[in-house]
Design a protein around this motif. Structure first.
Motif, PDB file in Angstrom:
ATOM      1  N   VAL A 143      19.439 -31.983 -67.213  1.00 34.91           N
ATOM      2  CA  VAL A 143      20.278 -30.962 -66.552  1.00 34.91           C
ATOM      3  C   VAL A 143      19.417 -29.903 -65.868  1.00 34.91           C
ATOM      4  O   VAL A 143      19.684 -29.539 -64.709  1.00 34.91           O
ATOM      5  CB  VAL A 143      21.269 -30.357 -67.562  1.00 34.91           C
ATOM      6  N   PRO A 144      18.373 -29.341 -66.553  1.00 34.46           N
ATOM      7  CA  PRO A 144      17.517 -28.397 -65.817  1.00 34.46           C
ATOM      8  C   PRO A 144      16.884 -29.009 -64.571  1.00 34.46           C
ATOM      9  O   PRO A 144      16.746 -28.346 -63.542  1.00 34.46           O
ATOM     10  CB  PRO A 144      16.448 -28.028 -66.857  1.00 34.46           C
ATOM     11  N   ARG A 145      16.496 -30.257 -64.646  1.00 35.31           N
ATOM     12  CA  ARG A 145      15.942 -30.916 -63.458  1.00 35.31           C
ATOM     13  C   ARG A 145      16.975 -31.010 -62.349  1.00 35.31           C
ATOM     14  O   ARG A 145      16.691 -30.757 -61.170  1.00 35.31           O
ATOM     15  CB  ARG A 145      15.461 -32.324 -63.847  1.00 35.31           C
ATOM     16  N   MET A 146      18.230 -31.367 -62.735  1.00 35.95           N
ATOM     17  CA  MET A 146      19.279 -31.555 -61.734  1.00 35.95           C
ATOM     18  C   MET A 146      19.701 -30.227 -61.104  1.00 35.95           C
ATOM     19  O   MET A 146      19.981 -30.154 -59.889  1.00 35.95           O
ATOM     20  CB  MET A 146      20.488 -32.228 -62.398  1.00 35.95           C
ATOM     21  N   LEU A 147      19.723 -29.139 -61.915  1.00 33.45           N
ATOM     22  CA  LEU A 147      20.223 -27.853 -61.420  1.00 33.45           C
ATOM     23  C   LEU A 147      19.110 -26.911 -61.005  1.00 33.45           C
ATOM     24  O   LEU A 147      19.350 -25.700 -60.843  1.00 33.45           O
ATOM     25  CB  LEU A 147      21.078 -27.184 -62.517  1.00 33.45           C
ATOM     26  N   GLU A 172      21.339 -20.960 -65.135  1.00 34.33           N
ATOM     27  CA  GLU A 172      21.359 -19.885 -66.132  1.00 34.33           C
ATOM     28  C   GLU A 172      22.691 -19.847 -66.865  1.00 34.33           C
ATOM     29  O   GLU A 172      22.750 -19.648 -68.087  1.00 34.33           O
ATOM     30  CB  GLU A 172      21.082 -18.545 -65.439  1.00 34.33           C
ATOM     31  N   ILE A 173      23.757 -20.048 -66.098  1.00 34.78           N
ATOM     32  CA  ILE A 173      25.082 -20.074 -66.735  1.00 34.78           C
ATOM     33  C   ILE A 173      25.155 -21.216 -67.758  1.00 34.78           C
ATOM     34  O   ILE A 173      25.680 -21.055 -68.871  1.00 34.78           O
ATOM     35  CB  ILE A 173      26.181 -20.218 -65.654  1.00 34.78           C
ATOM     36  N   TYR A 174      24.595 -22.357 -67.387  1.00 41.41           N
ATOM     37  CA  TYR A 174      24.633 -23.524 -68.293  1.00 41.41           C
ATOM     38  C   TYR A 174      23.812 -23.251 -69.556  1.00 41.41           C
ATOM     39  O   TYR A 174      24.239 -23.573 -70.673  1.00 41.41           O
ATOM     40  CB  TYR A 174      24.094 -24.757 -67.566  1.00 41.41           C
ATOM     41  N   TYR A 179      16.918 -22.674 -74.307  1.00 45.07           N
ATOM     42  CA  TYR A 179      16.465 -21.278 -74.262  1.00 45.07           C
ATOM     43  C   TYR A 179      14.958 -21.215 -74.021  1.00 45.07           C
ATOM     44  O   TYR A 179      14.464 -20.428 -73.206  1.00 45.07           O
ATOM     45  CB  TYR A 179      16.800 -20.574 -75.578  1.00 45.07           C
ATOM     46  N   LYS A 180      14.219 -22.050 -74.745  1.00 42.45           N
ATOM     47  CA  LYS A 180      12.763 -22.025 -74.614  1.00 42.45           C
ATOM     48  C   LYS A 180      12.343 -22.474 -73.208  1.00 42.45           C
ATOM     49  O   LYS A 180      11.441 -21.876 -72.598  1.00 42.45           O
ATOM     50  CB  LYS A 180      12.141 -22.936 -75.686  1.00 42.45           C
ATOM     51  N   TRP A 181      13.003 -23.533 -72.719  1.00 42.58           N
ATOM     52  CA  TRP A 181      12.656 -24.010 -71.373  1.00 42.58           C
ATOM     53  C   TRP A 181      12.926 -22.919 -70.334  1.00 42.58           C
ATOM     54  O   TRP A 181      12.093 -22.671 -69.447  1.00 42.58           O
ATOM     55  CB  TRP A 181      13.492 -25.256 -71.045  1.00 42.58           C
ATOM     56  N   TRP A 182      14.054 -22.266 -70.460  1.00 41.35           N
ATOM     57  CA  TRP A 182      14.422 -21.219 -69.495  1.00 41.35           C
ATOM     58  C   TRP A 182      13.481 -20.023 -69.622  1.00 41.35           C
ATOM     59  O   TRP A 182      13.101 -19.414 -68.615  1.00 41.35           O
ATOM     60  CB  TRP A 182      15.876 -20.823 -69.722  1.00 41.35           C
ATOM     61  N   ALA A 183      13.085 -19.704 -70.878  1.00 43.36           N
ATOM     62  CA  ALA A 183      12.149 -18.592 -71.073  1.00 43.36           C
ATOM     63  C   ALA A 183      10.805 -18.913 -70.437  1.00 43.36           C
ATOM     64  O   ALA A 183      10.177 -18.045 -69.809  1.00 43.36           O
ATOM     65  CB  ALA A 183      11.985 -18.317 -72.567  1.00 43.36           C
ATOM     66  N   GLN A 184      10.338 -20.132 -70.618  1.00 42.62           N
ATOM     67  CA  GLN A 184       9.071 -20.522 -69.995  1.00 42.62           C
ATOM     68  C   GLN A 184       9.161 -20.458 -68.468  1.00 42.62           C
ATOM     69  O   GLN A 184       8.202 -20.052 -67.785  1.00 42.62           O
ATOM     70  CB  GLN A 184       8.684 -21.940 -70.456  1.00 42.62           C
ATOM     71  N   TYR A 185      10.323 -20.829 -67.937  1.00 46.72           N
ATOM     72  CA  TYR A 185      10.495 -20.751 -66.483  1.00 46.72           C
ATOM     73  C   TYR A 185      10.459 -19.293 -66.022  1.00 46.72           C
ATOM     74  O   TYR A 185       9.791 -18.957 -65.029  1.00 46.72           O
ATOM     75  CB  TYR A 185      11.819 -21.401 -66.087  1.00 46.72           C
ATOM     76  N   LEU A 186      11.160 -18.431 -66.768  1.00 48.19           N
ATOM     77  CA  LEU A 186      11.168 -17.014 -66.389  1.00 48.19           C
ATOM     78  C   LEU A 186       9.783 -16.408 -66.508  1.00 48.19           C
ATOM     79  O   LEU A 186       9.378 -15.567 -65.694  1.00 48.19           O
ATOM     80  CB  LEU A 186      12.153 -16.252 -67.277  1.00 48.19           C
ATOM     81  N   GLU A 187       9.030 -16.834 -67.563  1.00 45.33           N
ATOM     82  CA  GLU A 187       7.668 -16.330 -67.727  1.00 45.33           C
ATOM     83  C   GLU A 187       6.807 -16.770 -66.541  1.00 45.33           C
ATOM     84  O   GLU A 187       5.964 -15.994 -66.043  1.00 45.33           O
ATOM     85  CB  GLU A 187       7.072 -16.840 -69.042  1.00 45.33           C
ATOM     86  N   SER A 188       7.015 -17.986 -66.058  1.00 47.41           N
ATOM     87  CA  SER A 188       6.243 -18.461 -64.904  1.00 47.41           C
ATOM     88  C   SER A 188       6.595 -17.687 -63.643  1.00 47.41           C
ATOM     89  O   SER A 188       5.787 -17.621 -62.703  1.00 47.41           O
ATOM     90  CB  SER A 188       6.485 -19.953 -64.678  1.00 47.41           C
TER      91      SER A 188
END
Length: 721
Positions: free
Chosen positions: A128-132, A140-142, A152-161
């Motif tokens: 899903v993260p790859r698709m969206l 973010e909504i998902y 959460y961890k994947w999104w946090a790592q993305y935000l940190e990047s």
């Protein structure tokens, strides 16, 4: 023709057709389908290549290959049927089917349905993260909707990047990724906040990262603290040694592994301070010799006590002996004896015994004796056995004598003190044939003595075993006969194959109730025959004949047994020819009498008169009984006269029998029906014993009184017969 091959299931013809058609793809698919075990599945592949989809579907269902049916539906775009088939019949491929359907939907641009099926296939955390990824707001909504730690961890790592540290910290906290929280706070310079997180959570990875940060800033105490919380004791010990933190070093070394303990102990020893700590660490690390050396050198007697508690028989014997000397010097004899016993591999048993005797430590002597075996010094074993005999512990003394290979003394002690020789003890005293301790003759003598002791104690089976090992099968058989174990006696006689043993077994079996057990009778005859004791076998046949006469009145079987007895006796080899001749004459006479009576009974059907004459002639024989019982002959005559209606003659015959045998029980020889018929015909009442009353009134009116047969006497006679 290729289509017809689907109907007829002729795949060999189909290959030729596909070749002639130039259908390379179909030929390859058919060749690959040969790995399938079901014929219908292979035919379905052919149908698919020829466009016969309905036939292919039917064939997959008929052979129940729902996995191939699922692939067929997917390949033909029938996704709903594929999902239904996987859900009901092919659940092992259910998630794979959902994933393939989601990929199809994504390719068709239907993201919402693709997202649903990615979730069903449990691949939504990375698909899903790859698709969206091109729609961050939707992503973010998902993520917020799913509340999944991985997302959460994947999104946090993305935000940190993307350098959005505040948002990254918030999502790391939601994901409970404490290492990332501490790492980001350290990056932002909020080391105090990072320390709070590490202390509150106790996360080892976070503590280790924070310890590295403090070490880089030379805050040693904080670094040691967090290294300890991370259980990275070797790093903490390194910092303590580099910065002289000796107090903390001891605690950390005790928490760490033996290698770190040794390293810390060497550190204390090299510095020459806190030697008690060095001794303790060497001890804890299992380096007993080094610990003792250091304890002796620095006179740490308390530490020596603790070290000695952990020493055992696996420790260095020299070390054990040295410790024992220390305890002897300080009058702690019990501990010294214990250490000397543990040092038995170095030959310190004798010293331990001397010390135990000198200090009257009888409990220690018990412990020492437990460790003595046949490999110990024989003189030491003998001395200990004497000690146990003096203190009336005879069983332990016997064990030590056996270990010292003083078997005769051990046996004599068992006899003198009435000790039971168990099977285990007997086996320990048994010397094997290939042993060099005793010559063969002495070994057999010892085994016979063991067996004699077992005989006296009533352990006949063990005695049999030992006599057998001593090659004395006759004594073994005598012991087995005393046990009364019939099955083992029969087996032993069968395997021994000795004349004397066969005869002993047959004699024993004759003492049993062989009359009711045909198997025992068979074994008696077999053993006497194998033992070539034909005279004894003749006696047994004679006894069988007498049983048939006395108990069953079966003179035919008795005649057969007597015939066999005569044959055996005539072939027997006896010492006295005169005695054999006398027995043969006696047996021939008995055989003749029985044969006459059997002949009379057989002749009765054809010529009753001649049968009666033969029986009357038999009664004139001087030695008729016990060859033919007189009662049987008289009973035969009485029954004959009753059948002929000559009741007066029958009565006179009965009276003659009773005069000849006053104590005879008439009922045993004459049927009750005949007696009742005589009573009615003659008018004489029955006696209490069931016979007719003897005597009646004469013509002058004088009544002759006859003695009545007492019932008890009649019963006894009946039982005796």
């Amino acid at each position: 023709m290729a289509r017809m091959c689907v109907k007829t299931r002729r795949l060999d013809v189909a290959r030729v057709c596909l070749g002639n058609m130039g259908h390379a793809r179909g030929a390859r698919a058919l060749r690959e389908a040969e790995a399938e075990p079901e014929l219908d599945a292979r035919v379905a592949v052919l149908a698919t290549q020829l466009g016969m989809l309905e036939d292919a579907e039917r064939l997959y269902k008929s052979c129940r290959r729902y996995d191939l049916l699922n692939k067929f539906y997917q390949a033909s775009g029938q996704w709903q049927k594929a999902v239904e088939t996987a859900d009901s019949q092919d659940r092992v491929h259910l998630r794979t089917t959902y994933y393939s359907y989601a990929k199809h939907l994504e390719a068709m641009g239907d993201r919402d349905m693709a997202l649903v099926h990615y979730e069903k296939s449990d691949t939504n955390r990375f698909e899903v993260p790859r698709m969206l990824l091109d729609d961050l707001q939707a992503l973010e909504i998902y993520v917020n909707k799913m509340k999944d730690k991985s997302l959460y961890k994947w999104w946090a790592q993305y935000l940190e990047s993307q350098s959005d540290m505040e948002s990254a910290l918030r999502y790391y906290e939601c994901a409970q990724d404490y290492l990332s929280l501490v790492r980001v706070h350290c990056y932002l310079g909020n080391i105090q906040k990072a320390a709070e997180i590490a202390n509150e959570t106790g996360n080892r990875a976070a503590s280790y990262h924070l310890a590295r940060q403090y070490e880089s800033q030379d805050e040693i105490k904080q670094s040691v603290h967090f290294y300890t919380r991370a259980q990275a004791y070797n790093n903490a010990i390194r910092l303590c040694k580099e910065n002289g933190l000796d107090d903390q070093l001891m605690n950390l070394a005790l928490l760490s592994n033996p290698e770190d303990m040794m390293e810390a102990a060497c550190y204390y020893e090299e510095k020459g301070v806190h030697m008690d700590r060095a001794v303790m660490l060497y001890h804890k690390a299992g380096h007993f010799s080094k610990a003792l050396e250091l304890a002796f050198a620095t006179q740490q007697f308390g530490a020596l006590q603790l070290i000695a508690e952990d020493l055992d028989e696996n420790s260095d014997p020299a070390l054990l002996a040295r410790c024992s000397d220390f305890f002897i010097e300080h009058s702690q004899y019990e501990k010294a004896v214990e250490l000397l016993v543990a040092a038995k591999k170095a030959g310190h048993f004798s010293k331990a015994l001397e010390l135990a005797f000198a200090t009257q430590q009888f409990g220690a002597l018990q412990l020492i004796a437990e460790d003595l075996d046949e490999n110990s010094d024989p003189a030491l074993l003998a001395r200990c056995s004497d000690f146990f005999i003096e203190h009336s512990q005879y069983e332990k003394a016997v064990e030590l004598l056996v270990a010292a290979k003083k078997y005769h003394e051990a046996l004599q002690l068992c006899l003198d003190q009435s000790l039971t020789i168990t099977e285990e003890l007997a086996e320990r005293m048994t010397v094997t044939q290939d042993s060099k301790d005793l010559p063969e003759e002495a070994r057999r003598e010892l085994l016979e003595r063991i067996a004699d002791c077992c005989m006296r104690q009533g352990n006949y089976h063990l005695a049999t075993k030992k006599y057998t090992q001593a090659c004395n099968k006759l004594k073994a058989m005598r012991a087995l006969l005393k046990s009364g174990d019939t099955d083992k006696i029969v087996f032993f006689a069968g395997v021994s194959r000795q004349k004397e043993i066969y005869i002993m077994a047959a004699n024993y079996l004759q003492s049993l109730d062989w009359r009711k057990n045909p198997e025992i009778m068979k074994n008696i005859i077999s053993f006497y025959t194998k033992g070539r004791a034909l005279d004894l076998l003749a006696g047994f046949y004679n006894a069988c004949a007498q049983v048939e006469i006395d108990e069953y009145q079966n003179y035919e079987k008795a005649l057969g047994a007597l015939t066999e007895a005569y044959k055996c006796l005539s072939k027997a080899k006896v010492r006295s020819a005169e005695e054999q001749e006398g027995r043969l004459v006696e047996l021939q006479h008995k055989l003749t009498l029985v044969k006459k009576f059997v002949q009379a009974r057989r002749l009765y059907e054809e010529d009753p008169g001649e049968a009666v004459r033969l029986c009357e002639a038999l009664l004139q024989e001087p030695d008729l009984d016990p060859a033919v019982r007189i009662g049987d002959v008289y009973g035969f005559l009485v029954e004959h006269h009753c059948q002929q209606g000559s009741f007066q003659v029958a009565y006179r015959t009965l009276e003659e029998m009773r005069k000849r045998l006053p104590s005879l029980n008439v009922n045993y020889y004459v049927s009750q029906r005949s007696l009742e018929a005589m009573q009615r015909a003659v008018g004489v009442p029955l006696s209490r014993g069931g016979g007719l009353v003897r005597g009646h009134r004469d013509s002058e009116g004088e009544e002759e009184e006859e003695g009545e047969v007492v019932e008890e006497e009649a019963v006894e006679t009946h039982l005796g017969d």
